[in-house]
Design a protein around this motif. Structure first.
Motif, PDB file in Angstrom:
ATOM      1  N   LEU A  72      50.227  61.453  45.240  1.00 49.07           N
ATOM      2  CA  LEU A  72      51.787  61.164  45.315  1.00 49.07           C
ATOM      3  C   LEU A  72      52.121  59.600  44.795  1.00 49.07           C
ATOM      4  CD1 LEU A  72      52.455  62.625  48.985  1.00 49.07           C
ATOM      5  CD2 LEU A  72      53.016  63.486  46.684  1.00 49.07           C
ATOM      6  N   SER A  73      51.330  58.885  44.932  1.00 51.01           N
ATOM      7  CA  SER A  73      51.525  57.663  44.198  1.00 51.01           C
ATOM      8  C   SER A  73      51.685  57.121  42.913  1.00 51.01           C
ATOM      9  CB  SER A  73      50.458  56.570  44.974  1.00 51.01           C
ATOM     10  OG  SER A  73      50.452  56.528  46.476  1.00 51.01           O
ATOM     11  N   GLU A  74      50.771  57.996  42.234  1.00 48.40           N
ATOM     12  CA  GLU A  74      50.421  57.719  40.594  1.00 48.40           C
ATOM     13  C   GLU A  74      51.784  57.724  39.750  1.00 48.40           C
ATOM     14  OE1 GLU A  74      47.819  55.777  38.387  1.00 48.40           O
ATOM     15  OE2 GLU A  74      47.247  56.619  40.353  1.00 48.40           O
ATOM     16  N   LEU A  75      52.739  58.608  39.888  1.00 47.54           N
ATOM     17  CA  LEU A  75      53.754  58.687  39.270  1.00 47.54           C
ATOM     18  C   LEU A  75      54.838  57.413  39.634  1.00 47.54           C
ATOM     19  CD1 LEU A  75      55.767  59.797  36.968  1.00 47.54           C
ATOM     20  CD2 LEU A  75      56.458  61.534  38.716  1.00 47.54           C
ATOM     21  N   PRO A  76      54.987  57.193  40.969  1.00 46.69           N
ATOM     22  CA  PRO A  76      56.204  56.178  40.983  1.00 46.69           C
ATOM     23  C   PRO A  76      55.456  54.739  40.795  1.00 46.69           C
ATOM     24  CG  PRO A  76      55.225  57.043  43.280  1.00 46.69           C
ATOM     25  CD  PRO A  76      54.875  58.229  42.196  1.00 46.69           C
TER      26      PRO A  76
END
Length: 225
Positions: A72-76
């Motif tokens: 969940l963290s990689e894109l933001p």
């Protein structure tokens, strides 16, 4: 435990607040003291990871929570700091995942020398994947595992690893200040933690890892406004 010791939840809250301060500084106020305050966050996350591995009854479930946070963290992370997908840099959640894999391997090995030796390929993997804080970030996680219960040794190695991680400076007023050595401030709340937990609620565990992608997404939206 004494009433003056810091609970696990309190330590997690400090990690989240200092990380938020660091990223607000990085995005909106790059020459502010917020970057110094933010140096505390990563060592606390590393420490809590090793404590979690030591005490979890279900390493698979623990690792799954990390994996979800990582995905969940990689894109933001990429949107906030690079403006779009960037395969050349991975978020700190990937650093923590590699550190987790090292920890669950190391705790099964009785020899301290062998635990130290197998840290090398995990640190190399961190460098290869270009994770946040690099291989030295993975080494910091290993350091907290290998020196558990020895705050004096932890302080010594934390300062050395922090020096190796970065020579980045921040200009405050007319002075240039080295940033990374301020990570040593993390040893103050870490030393106050004696293992006490206020609640065993699983949602507190989940929210701790979901805070990272959530605050990155929020800062990205705020910057767009």
């Amino acid at each position: 435990m004494g009433k003056r010791d810091l609970s696990q939840e309190g330590l997690k809250l400090i990690a989240c607040i200092t990380m938020l301060a660091d990223h607000i500084g990085a995005v909106f106020f790059p020459g502010s003291i917020l970057r110094i305050v933010g140096r505390m966050a990563f060592p606390i996350y590393c420490f809590l990871l090793t404590e979690g591995v030591r005490h979890t009854r279900n390493p698979g479930r623990y690792g799954f929570r990390l994996l979800v946070g990582m995905v969940l963290s990689e894109l933001p992370f990429d949107l906030l700091f690079f403006g779009g997908w960037n395969w050349g840099k991975q978020s700190v959640m990937v650093t923590l995942m590699i550190g987790f894999l090292y920890c669950v391997t190391a705790v099964r090995i009785p020899s301290l020398a062998h635990r130290m030796l197998i840290l090398l390929p995990f640190a190399f993997l961190g460098e290869l994947l270009k994770v946040d804080y690099g291989g030295w970030g993975v080494a910091m996680i290993g350091m907290f595992l290998l020196t558990r219960g020895k705050p004096g040794q932890q302080s010594f190695w934390l300062l050395g690893i922090s020096w190796a991680i970065s020579r980045a400076t921040v200009t405050i007023g007319s002075f240039k200040v080295l940033l990374q050595p301020f990570a040593l401030l993390a040893m103050i709340p870490i030393s106050l933690y004696k293992g006490r937990k206020i609640s065993g609620n699983a949602w507190i565990q989940r929210l701790f890892y979901l805070f990272y992608p959530a605050h990155l997404a929020l800062l990205y939206l705020l910057r767009g406004l």
